[in-house]
Design an enzyme around this catalytic site. Structure first.
Site, short mmCIF file in Angstrom:
data_model
loop_
_atom_site.label_atom_id
_atom_site.label_comp_id
_atom_site.label_asym_id
_atom_site.label_seq_id
_atom_site.Cartn_x
_atom_site.Cartn_y
_atom_site.Cartn_z
N GLY A 1 0.88 -1.17 0.00
CA GLY A 1 0.00 0.00 0.00
C GLY A 1 0.91 1.22 0.00
CB ALA A 2 1.02 4.19 -2.21
CG ASP B 1 0.08 2.10 -5.63
OD1 ASP B 1 -1.09 1.69 -5.68
OD2 ASP B 1 0.93 1.66 -4.85
O1 MRU Z 1 0.51 -3.99 -4.59
P1 MRU Z 1 -0.08 -3.26 -3.43
O2 MRU Z 1 -0.90 -4.12 -2.52
O3 MRU Z 1 0.97 -2.46 -2.67
O4 MRU Z 1 -1.07 -2.22 -4.09
C1 MRU Z 1 -1.77 -1.34 -3.27
C2 MRU Z 1 -2.76 -0.51 -3.99
O5 MRU Z 1 -2.89 -0.58 -5.18
C3 MRU Z 1 -3.52 0.48 -3.17
O6 MRU Z 1 -4.80 0.68 -3.71
C4 MRU Z 1 -2.78 1.81 -3.16
O7 MRU Z 1 -1.45 1.64 -2.76
C5 MRU Z 1 -3.42 2.81 -2.30
S1 MRU Z 1 -3.22 2.43 -0.60
C6 MRU Z 1 -3.87 3.64 0.36
#
Ligand code: MRU
Length: 351
Positions: A47-48, A242
């Site tokens: 998650g970003a 992201d």
């Molecule tokens: O591959 P991930 O699980 O890190 O991807 C996360 C996402 O795509 C989330 O929607 C994004 O980071 C937003 S988190 C607040």
């Protein structure tokens, strides 16, 4: 919330292991920044915003290690040593711009304190990492309030994709923060969560997080969103991001773009909730956003079990880009941006 995604004790970093959820709620201790980098790469933490906050604490662990080395005497030696940690942490996941934003912020602290002793620079870095953590939660709460203001009525049904919740941030969440704020405002909220192939962040994480918090959630497979929007009233789609380009094009978990098309077809507003640290003002549009491609095994072996012929060719991009034209609004901690996003996001930018 009954769990903490990221915890800094002053001595070590503790992460909830997201690869084990929902079967096990396990916490892992980190004292070595190299292992923190592995945790980001292998998605123990993901998650970003969570990746950015974790990287900030990873820098503090690297600084702690350098502080204990006899060979590191001056602030210059210390700064040179930290460059290795910056590079290691930056080489983990390419799409979430929050990672690079956090590293830049920590490097800025080193530069601002140039000439001081390593012990003093360490203190400043540690203080900064705590600020990054606290600011993330505060931003999520602010986004939640702005986002809840977009959802009319006392009852609402919201569809979300991937996990943009407390697990993807220091706490509270971006898209799920909007949902939490709706609940706190007294609305009756029903959530549909896409399972989110191939790593099932929706099924494993969003469903667990909302269920744990007592928020009404129904799990669907990604390919059910069209039928759902056709048959049931979905008031809004709310997702995270992201990396958002200056024109509002938004990269998020693979499958977000087709969801935006289905929402557009059915006249359902499609909202992106993201802090300003997710906006990359250096990219004029989404075509230049680097898209991570991950191991084929994530597609061929769902849940670790072979589900495709051995040796089959696989394409596994982890993210896609939703064009700004499909986005009804971008919810930030400083307010809600509407098209044209170039001007609206620039106006919200932290100077
Ligand atoms: O591959 P991930 O699980 O890190 O991807 C996360 C996402 O795509 C989330 O929607 C994004 O980071 C937003 S988190 C607040």
């Amino acid at each position: 919330m009954s769990f903490r995604t990221i915890e800094w004790t002053g001595e070590k970093l503790i992460l909830i292991d997201q690869t084990k959820l929902p079967v096990e709620e396990t916490y892992v201790d980190y004292t070595d920044y190299r292992e923190v980098a592995v945790a980001i790469k292998t998605m123990v933490v993901r998650g970003a915003p969570a990746i950015g906050v974790t990287a900030a604490f990873g820098v503090v662990l690297a600084a702690k290690e350098l502080l204990a080395l006899k060979a590191v005497k001056t602030g210059g030696d210390f700064a040179a040593g930290l460059e290795v940690a910056f590079a290691t942490l930056a080489a983990t996941r390419p799409t979430a711009v929050n990672l690079f934003w956090a590293i830049k912020r920590m490097r800025g602290v080193v530069e601002a304190n140039e000439g001081l002793t390593p012990a003093k620079i360490y203190k400043a870095l540690e203080r900064q990492s705590r600020i990054v953590y606290d600011e993330d939660i505060a931003a999520n709460r602010a986004m939640g309030r702005f986002g809840a203001g977009l959802i009319a009525g006392d009852e609402c049904t919201i569809l979300t994709h991937c996990n943009a919740g407390a697990l993807a941030t220091a706490g509270y969440g971006t898209a799920l923060g909007v949902i939490r704020a709706c609940v706190e405002a007294g609305k009756k909220v029903t959530v549909f969560a896409d399972e989110t192939r191939p790593l099932l962040q929706g099924a494993r994480l969003t469903a667990w997080e909302l269920h744990t918090d007592g928020i009404d959630v129904t799990l669907i497979c990604d390919n059910m969103a069209g039928a759902l929007m056709r048959q049931r009233k979905i008031d809004a789609v709310v997702v995270g991001a992201d990396r958002i380009a200056a024109n509002g094009d938004a990269a998020n978990k693979i499958g977000t773009y087709p969801l935006s098309l289905v929402a557009r077809e059915h006249g359902v507003p499609f909202y992106v909730a993201a802090p300003l640290s997710t906006i990359d003002f250096e990219l004029s549009d989404g075509s230049a956003i680097p898209i991570e491609e991950r191991d084929a095994v994530e597609v061929t072996h769902p849940g670790g079990v072979a589900g495709a012929p051995e040796g089959i060719k696989v394409w596994n991009p982890a993210f896609d880009v939703t064009p700004a034209g499909n986005i009804a609004a971008i919810i930030t901690e400083r307010g809600v941006a509407r098209a044209p996003y170039g001007a609206a996001l620039a106006a919200l930018r932290v100077k």
